[in-house]
Design a protein around this motif. Sequence first.
Motif, PDB file in Angstrom:
ATOM      1  N   ASN A   1      -3.822  12.441  -1.350  1.00 22.51           N
ATOM      2  CA  ASN A   1      -2.592  12.459  -2.139  1.00 22.51           C
ATOM      3  C   ASN A   1      -1.363  12.754  -1.279  1.00 22.51           C
ATOM      4  OD1 ASN A   1      -1.439  11.990  -4.716  1.00 22.51           O
ATOM      5  ND2 ASN A   1      -1.074  14.198  -4.945  1.00 22.51           N
ATOM      6  N   ASN A   2      -1.570  13.202  -0.044  1.00 26.97           N
ATOM      7  CA  ASN A   2      -0.441  13.311   0.887  1.00 26.97           C
ATOM      8  C   ASN A   2       0.170  11.945   1.167  1.00 26.97           C
ATOM      9  OD1 ASN A   2      -0.909  16.070   1.110  1.00 26.97           O
ATOM     10  ND2 ASN A   2      -2.222  15.835   2.902  1.00 26.97           N
ATOM     11  N   THR A   3      -0.644  10.896   0.981  1.00 27.92           N
ATOM     12  CA  THR A   3      -0.169   9.520   1.157  1.00 27.92           C
ATOM     13  C   THR A   3       0.179   8.866  -0.174  1.00 27.92           C
ATOM     14  OG1 THR A   3      -1.510   9.259   3.147  1.00 27.92           O
ATOM     15  CG2 THR A   3      -0.770   7.242   2.063  1.00 27.92           C
ATOM     16  N   LEU A   4      -0.632   9.126  -1.200  1.00 28.86           N
ATOM     17  CA  LEU A   4      -0.416   8.491  -2.504  1.00 28.86           C
ATOM     18  C   LEU A   4       0.798   9.072  -3.236  1.00 28.86           C
ATOM     19  CD1 LEU A   4      -4.095   8.341  -3.838  1.00 28.86           C
ATOM     20  CD2 LEU A   4      -2.797   6.523  -2.705  1.00 28.86           C
ATOM     21  N   HIS A   5       1.057  10.365  -3.050  1.00 29.88           N
ATOM     22  CA  HIS A   5       2.189  11.042  -3.704  1.00 29.88           C
ATOM     23  C   HIS A   5       2.111  10.971  -5.225  1.00 29.88           C
ATOM     24  CE1 HIS A   5       3.906  11.651   0.205  1.00 29.88           C
ATOM     25  NE2 HIS A   5       4.108  10.366   0.418  1.00 29.88           N
ATOM     26  N   LEU A   6       0.889  11.057  -5.754  1.00 26.23           N
ATOM     27  CA  LEU A   6       0.729  11.130  -7.203  1.00 26.23           C
ATOM     28  C   LEU A   6       1.217  12.478  -7.715  1.00 26.23           C
ATOM     29  CD1 LEU A   6      -2.897   9.741  -7.760  1.00 26.23           C
ATOM     30  CD2 LEU A   6      -0.816   8.765  -8.729  1.00 26.23           C
ATOM     31  N   ASP A   7       1.852  12.473  -8.888  1.00 30.23           N
ATOM     32  CA  ASP A   7       2.082  13.717  -9.613  1.00 30.23           C
ATOM     33  C   ASP A   7       1.288  13.660 -10.916  1.00 30.23           C
ATOM     34  OD1 ASP A   7       3.576  12.121 -11.414  1.00 30.23           O
ATOM     35  OD2 ASP A   7       5.454  12.563 -10.374  1.00 30.23           O
ATOM     36  N   ALA A   8       1.286  14.743 -11.647  1.00 26.94           N
ATOM     37  CA  ALA A   8       0.450  14.817 -12.844  1.00 26.94           C
ATOM     38  C   ALA A   8       0.819  13.748 -13.864  1.00 26.94           C
ATOM     39  CB  ALA A   8       0.560  16.209 -13.468  1.00 26.94           C
ATOM     40  N   SER A   9       2.114  13.498 -14.015  1.00 21.76           N
ATOM     41  CA  SER A   9       2.564  12.512 -14.995  1.00 21.76           C
ATOM     42  C   SER A   9       2.070  11.114 -14.633  1.00 21.76           C
ATOM     43  CB  SER A   9       4.085  12.539 -15.095  1.00 21.76           C
ATOM     44  OG  SER A   9       4.555  11.544 -15.980  1.00 21.76           O
ATOM     45  N   GLU A  10       2.234  10.717 -13.369  1.00 23.79           N
ATOM     46  CA  GLU A  10       1.798   9.387 -12.959  1.00 23.79           C
ATOM     47  C   GLU A  10       0.283   9.262 -12.996  1.00 23.79           C
ATOM     48  OE1 GLU A  10       2.645   6.130  -9.410  1.00 23.79           O
ATOM     49  OE2 GLU A  10       2.732   8.270  -8.931  1.00 23.79           O
ATOM     50  N   ALA A  11      -0.430  10.331 -12.613  1.00 21.96           N
ATOM     51  CA  ALA A  11      -1.891  10.290 -12.644  1.00 21.96           C
ATOM     52  C   ALA A  11      -2.392  10.001 -14.052  1.00 21.96           C
ATOM     53  CB  ALA A  11      -2.461  11.605 -12.126  1.00 21.96           C
ATOM     54  N   GLU A  12      -1.766  10.599 -15.046  1.00 24.35           N
ATOM     55  CA  GLU A  12      -2.166  10.345 -16.426  1.00 24.35           C
ATOM     56  C   GLU A  12      -1.743   8.950 -16.881  1.00 24.35           C
ATOM     57  OE1 GLU A  12      -0.937  13.357 -19.119  1.00 24.35           O
ATOM     58  OE2 GLU A  12      -1.907  14.985 -18.003  1.00 24.35           O
TER      59      GLU A  12
ATOM     60  N   LEU B   1       0.818  -1.205   0.000  1.00 19.66           N
ATOM     61  CA  LEU B   1       0.000   0.000   0.000  1.00 19.66           C
ATOM     62  C   LEU B   1       0.856   1.260   0.000  1.00 19.66           C
ATOM     63  CD1 LEU B   1      -2.632  -1.125   2.673  1.00 19.66           C
ATOM     64  CD2 LEU B   1      -2.824  -1.269   0.169  1.00 19.66           C
ATOM     65  N   ALA B   2       0.223   2.376  -0.315  1.00 24.40           N
ATOM     66  CA  ALA B   2       0.869   3.681  -0.181  1.00 24.40           C
ATOM     67  C   ALA B   2       0.998   4.024   1.307  1.00 24.40           C
ATOM     68  CB  ALA B   2       0.051   4.732  -0.897  1.00 24.40           C
ATOM     69  N   PRO B   3       2.039   4.734   1.688  1.00 20.27           N
ATOM     70  CA  PRO B   3       3.058   5.360   0.839  1.00 20.27           C
ATOM     71  C   PRO B   3       4.251   4.470   0.513  1.00 20.27           C
ATOM     72  CG  PRO B   3       3.393   6.041   3.101  1.00 20.27           C
ATOM     73  CD  PRO B   3       2.163   5.169   3.103  1.00 20.27           C
ATOM     74  N   GLN B   4       4.241   3.208   0.967  1.00 20.67           N
ATOM     75  CA  GLN B   4       5.383   2.323   0.692  1.00 20.67           C
ATOM     76  C   GLN B   4       5.491   1.983  -0.795  1.00 20.67           C
ATOM     77  OE1 GLN B   4       3.385   1.807   3.470  1.00 20.67           O
ATOM     78  NE2 GLN B   4       4.999   2.720   4.738  1.00 20.67           N
ATOM     79  N   ALA B   5       4.377   2.014  -1.504  1.00 24.16           N
ATOM     80  CA  ALA B   5       4.398   1.679  -2.935  1.00 24.16           C
ATOM     81  C   ALA B   5       3.648   2.729  -3.739  1.00 24.16           C
ATOM     82  CB  ALA B   5       3.762   0.311  -3.161  1.00 24.16           C
ATOM     83  N   ARG B   6       4.104   2.945  -4.941  1.00 26.08           N
ATOM     84  CA  ARG B   6       3.378   3.793  -5.890  1.00 26.08           C
ATOM     85  C   ARG B   6       2.388   2.916  -6.654  1.00 26.08           C
ATOM     86  NH1 ARG B   6       5.954   8.719  -5.840  1.00 26.08           N
ATOM     87  NH2 ARG B   6       4.545   9.474  -7.470  1.00 26.08           N
ATOM     88  N   LEU B   7       1.469   3.545  -7.358  1.00 22.97           N
ATOM     89  CA  LEU B   7       0.406   2.795  -8.017  1.00 22.97           C
ATOM     90  C   LEU B   7       0.949   1.837  -9.064  1.00 22.97           C
ATOM     91  CD1 LEU B   7      -1.365   4.824  -6.483  1.00 22.97           C
ATOM     92  CD2 LEU B   7      -2.856   4.893  -8.497  1.00 22.97           C
ATOM     93  N   SER B   8       1.999   2.224  -9.767  1.00 21.55           N
ATOM     94  CA  SER B   8       2.559   1.336 -10.782  1.00 21.55           C
ATOM     95  C   SER B   8       3.057   0.041 -10.161  1.00 21.55           C
ATOM     96  CB  SER B   8       3.681   2.040 -11.535  1.00 21.55           C
ATOM     97  OG  SER B   8       4.689   2.487 -10.635  1.00 21.55           O
ATOM     98  N   GLN B   9       3.628   0.112  -8.956  1.00 22.61           N
ATOM     99  CA  GLN B   9       4.075  -1.105  -8.275  1.00 22.61           C
ATOM    100  C   GLN B   9       2.884  -1.967  -7.885  1.00 22.61           C
ATOM    101  OE1 GLN B   9       6.763  -0.588  -4.913  1.00 22.61           O
ATOM    102  NE2 GLN B   9       6.074  -2.514  -3.982  1.00 22.61           N
ATOM    103  N   MET B  10       1.797  -1.338  -7.437  1.00 18.86           N
ATOM    104  CA  MET B  10       0.612  -2.111  -7.057  1.00 18.86           C
ATOM    105  C   MET B  10       0.047  -2.863  -8.259  1.00 18.86           C
ATOM    106  SD  MET B  10      -1.319   0.659  -4.614  1.00 18.86           S
ATOM    107  CE  MET B  10      -0.335   1.834  -3.681  1.00 18.86           C
ATOM    108  N   VAL B  11      -0.003  -2.210  -9.413  1.00 14.99           N
ATOM    109  CA  VAL B  11      -0.477  -2.879 -10.630  1.00 14.99           C
ATOM    110  C   VAL B  11       0.397  -4.083 -10.944  1.00 14.99           C
ATOM    111  CG1 VAL B  11      -0.823  -2.621 -13.117  1.00 14.99           C
ATOM    112  CG2 VAL B  11      -1.495  -0.770 -11.580  1.00 14.99           C
TER     113      VAL B  11
END
Length: 257
Positions: free
Chosen positions: A175-186, A100-110
């Motif tokens: 997003n304080n936990t997810l740490h998404l930026d615009a590039s990753e969100a897209e 889970l976040a914040p240990q992993a970014r969404l790409s790692q979860m996928v």
Amino acid sequence: MIDWDDAFDNSGYVAGSDKLAATWAAQAETYRETRGEIDLPYGDGARNRFDLFRPEGTPKGLIVFVHGGYWQMLDKSYWSHFAAGPLSHGWALAIPSYTLAPQARLSQMVAEIATATSEAAGMVDGPVRLIGHSAGGHLVSRMACADGPGPDRLDRVISVSGIHDLRPLLWTKMNNTLHLDASEAEAQSPALLPKRAGLDVTAWVGALERPELVRQTRVLSEHWQVPNVFEPDQHHFSVVEAIGRPGSPLLTELLKD
């Protein structure tokens, strides 16, 4: 101006939702007492484990359920009792945890869900189908993209109350936990990416859910030109419980030929 925290506040608009996690956990624990292959590893991470439940006889195929929790809460232990639905129709069910976040970014979860799915598919013959709820709906939809890492045997995906356009999350407190930026969100938004050719996908949501969740379902359906279902009288939490009910409309859609 849109209050995006309120837009994604599912719990705040469902009476009694604060008790649901404990209820599900107790039901799941009772179910696991008599069945299931528990804590099967699919990687080196502490949460890289899945539970596998098999029906009597040879399974018709494999369902993988990916839980929600806005990518930062919950694990596989809350959902074991959902296996009653697929098993009653002769299908096996695998339920993975993931980092889970914040240990992993969404790409790692996928990537972890893809690995868990492949590991479980190696233990069960037949077609593979994915169903995910809320954040889990995002993860299974991401696997249904043209560049998604799902196995070749994957033939159907249902996103239940999924988040398919991540860009609004940039303006939320989560997003304080997810740490998404615009590039990753897209890059991680299924609604901005092409669907894998030949894959059957359905976008499903409770008709009583927050307007943003309904919009998220419509956006994926329109972008991918796939069916959507706005299930009457269902809110964000009741809609997913149908997985565990034999003969429910959601389960029927998932298991249809």
